[in-house]
Design a protein around this motif. Structure first.
Motif, PDB file in Angstrom:
ATOM      1  N   GLU A   1       0.824  -1.213   0.000  1.00 50.18           N
ATOM      2  CA  GLU A   1       0.000   0.000   0.000  1.00 50.18           C
ATOM      3  C   GLU A   1       0.855   1.259   0.000  1.00 50.18           C
ATOM      4  N   THR A   2       1.985   1.214   0.701  1.00 46.12           N
ATOM      5  CA  THR A   2       2.838   2.401   0.818  1.00 46.12           C
ATOM      6  C   THR A   2       4.160   2.266   0.068  1.00 46.12           C
ATOM      7  N   GLY A   3       4.589   1.032  -0.205  1.00 50.81           N
ATOM      8  CA  GLY A   3       5.913   0.819  -0.779  1.00 50.81           C
ATOM      9  C   GLY A   3       7.014   0.937   0.250  1.00 50.81           C
ATOM     10  N   HIS A   4       6.671   0.795   1.530  1.00 47.37           N
ATOM     11  CA  HIS A   4       7.643   0.966   2.614  1.00 47.37           C
ATOM     12  C   HIS A   4       7.866  -0.341   3.360  1.00 47.37           C
ATOM     13  N   PHE A   5       9.088  -0.502   3.890  1.00 45.56           N
ATOM     14  CA  PHE A   5       9.339  -1.571   4.843  1.00 45.56           C
ATOM     15  C   PHE A   5       8.611  -1.253   6.145  1.00 45.56           C
ATOM     16  N   MET A   6       8.164  -2.292   6.827  1.00 47.05           N
ATOM     17  CA  MET A   6       7.392  -2.122   8.057  1.00 47.05           C
ATOM     18  C   MET A   6       8.275  -2.373   9.289  1.00 47.05           C
ATOM     19  N   PRO A   7       7.844  -1.908  10.453  1.00 45.29           N
ATOM     20  CA  PRO A   7       8.615  -2.157  11.679  1.00 45.29           C
ATOM     21  C   PRO A   7       8.805  -3.658  11.924  1.00 45.29           C
ATOM     22  N   ILE A   8       9.902  -3.993  12.580  1.00 44.73           N
ATOM     23  CA  ILE A   8      10.244  -5.386  12.857  1.00 44.73           C
ATOM     24  C   ILE A   8       9.572  -5.823  14.154  1.00 44.73           C
ATOM     25  N   THR A   9       8.858  -6.922  14.108  1.00 41.13           N
ATOM     26  CA  THR A   9       8.222  -7.455  15.315  1.00 41.13           C
ATOM     27  C   THR A   9       9.151  -8.477  15.981  1.00 41.13           C
ATOM     28  N   LYS A  10       8.895  -8.736  17.240  1.00 43.82           N
ATOM     29  CA  LYS A  10       9.682  -9.739  17.968  1.00 43.82           C
ATOM     30  C   LYS A  10       9.542 -11.108  17.307  1.00 43.82           C
ATOM     31  N   LYS A  11       8.322 -11.456  16.885  1.00 40.46           N
ATOM     32  CA  LYS A  11       8.080 -12.748  16.248  1.00 40.46           C
ATOM     33  C   LYS A  11       8.887 -12.875  14.958  1.00 40.46           C
ATOM     34  N   TRP A  12       8.896 -11.817  14.151  1.00 47.06           N
ATOM     35  CA  TRP A  12       9.643 -11.824  12.899  1.00 47.06           C
ATOM     36  C   TRP A  12      11.139 -11.999  13.161  1.00 47.06           C
ATOM     37  N   PHE A  13      11.630 -11.292  14.149  1.00 52.38           N
ATOM     38  CA  PHE A  13      13.061 -11.309  14.459  1.00 52.38           C
ATOM     39  C   PHE A  13      13.486 -12.678  14.990  1.00 52.38           C
TER      40      PHE A  13
END
Length: 465
Positions: free
Chosen positions: A131-143
């Protein structure tokens, strides 16, 4: 027109870095200095002044005093921007041949440091918003999933780099991410270039500073997110995983032997300015005003994207069928100068001066933009084709120094790059030395050609087979 004459050019509104808004929010101590006879302040490293690495002198004393007030082990001023201090932090953490874990949206300066020191990056992907073409903040689960996909026995990881907040103002809850790294006994360097003021405004609902989140090294840009002059920065040292002597050696390796005295003074004055209670109250008011500006613009049906940094006004131009570059040219032509055009958005930086007339100016130009600009609703952001975890096939420093030849990018499929392919802005590398150029990335550049016009017909250095 000469450079000097252009520097005196007036704009309707300067909504770009440095955040002092063309002098309106400069620290008073620095303003007094600049009112002296031109060049009066241009001094060498006299004994009374010293340098950021001196064991005595005014700069040494200022760094010690500021560190104590902000409860850090040490801090060192920098006059080569945040880039120079980030690079110093990297070569402090890792020796040649060692690995550093980092997100794909690191700044190009990180890649250059890896090439210089022959450090091997392990990139991890980040969630992406089409929707924005931006990277999103990193979540603990993702990390945690990132760590689960790395064989820590085979790869000697020397440290971790995190970027928080991003250019547009997105910020992760960074403390749990740092804690995960520390559980693996890995030091963390946080590029907090765009979030310096978070450290001073802990009661305004802003993201928690990486310094307070126990990062080992934190780099602040004092012109992007405080009110210092361009090229000023500071690196903060905390924790026990980084040896101070190693940090000093690394800074000494990369810093100039002729640091500009005006810039060093700006480092001190911009931080002291925020340590002054009356001034801090004024800046907190500016931040509260920025939140009100965002709410009012949203109320007026102007399509904005909310991030965690209230000083960033991110206009979603794609919602009305206009790309960010076209919008940027229109606003620039009309004297309202933004900071960051991208395919689907245009980011304005409010800075630290009073912006009481911003809303009316912005709405007036926005309405004219809608009338005068052709619309295209085919703007589509595609996620960059990165795997969750990957490293270059050839060590980055080896690829950088190898014998190469240049070919058109369109003909480079299957070759190993010796170049950094890095659309700027925002300065996030798409291909780095040592990576094999695959069809997915070539296709991505072609489909996102509006964002990468300069790349389509460019040449790239590749390694001989």
């Amino acid at each position: 027109m000469s450079i000097s004459s252009f520097l005196t050019k007036k704009f309707l509104k300067s909504l770009f870095f440095p955040a002092h808004n063309r002098g309106k929010a400069l620290p008073k101590g620095l303003i007094r200095l600049l009112k002296k006879e031109p060049g009066f302040w241009d001094l060498p490293e006299l004994p009374e002044i010293g340098s950021p690495l001196s064991k005595s002198g005014l700069i040494h004393d200022a760094q010690i005093s500021i560190s104590k007030k902000l409860n850090t082990k040490k801090c060192f001023f920098g006059v080569n921007g945040a880039s120079g201090l980030i690079q110093s932090g990297i070569i402090t953490m890792a020796n040649p041949g060692e690995y550093i874990l980092m997100p794909r949206n690191v700044h190009i300066s990180v890649i250059k440091a890896c090439a210089l020191q022959n450090i091997i990056p392990i990139f991890f992907d980040i969630e992406f918003s089409i929707e924005t073409g931006h990277f999103m903040p990193i979540t603990k689960k993702w990390f945690m999933n990132v760590f689960n996909n790395i064989d820590l026995e085979k790869r000697k990881i020397a440290g971790v780099i995190l970027v928080n907040p991003y250019y547009q103002g997105y910020a992760s809850n960074i403390e749990p991410l740092i804690k995960i790294c520390h559980q693996h006994n890995l030091p963390v360097l946080v590029d907090e270039a765009h979030g310096s003021y978070f450290l001073f405004c802990e009661n305004l609902g802003l993201p928690k500073s990486a310094i307070r989140s126990k990062a080992d090294l934190v780099v602040h840009s004092l012109h992007k997110s405080l009110n210092g002059l361009t090229q000023t920065a500071v690196i903060w040292h905390n924790g026990n995983l980084i040896e101070e002597n190693n940090l000093i050696k690394s800074i000494n390796l990369l810093q100039t032997t002729s640091p500009n005295s005006l810039l060093l003074s700006s480092c001190e004055e911009s931080i002291k300015d925020w340590l002054n209670k009356d001034n801090l109250d004024k800046y907190k008011k500016r931040i509260s005003e920025a939140k009100k500006i965002f709410k009012e613009l949203k109320k007026r049906k102007i399509p904005l994207i909310e991030t965690q940094d209230p000083l960033k006004i991110v206009l979603n131009t794609s919602e009305v069928g206009i790309d960010g570059f076209t919008a940027d040219r229109f606003f620039y032509k009309n004297g309202l100068i933004a900071e960051l055009p991208e395919m689907k958005t245009l980011t304005f930086c409010l800075g630290f001066s009073n912006q009481k007339d911003f809303i009316s100016l912005f709405q007036d130009l926005w309405e004219k933009l809608l009338i005068q600009t052709n619309k295209s609703y085919s703007l589509k952001a595609i996620k960059p084709p990165f795997r969750l975890v990957q490293s270059p096939e050839v060590p980055i420093g080896v690829a950088w120094r190898s014998k190469t030849y240049s070919i058109p990018l369109a003909e480079s499929l299957g070759k190993i790059s010796a170049d950094i392919i890095c659309p700027y802005p925002p300065g996030i590398p798409l291909i780095v030395p040592g990576e094999r150029i695959d069809k997915e990335r070539i296709d991505w550049i072609e489909t996102q050609s509006l964002y990468n016009q300069d790349l389509l017909n460019s040449y790239i250095r590749v390694l001989h087979n």
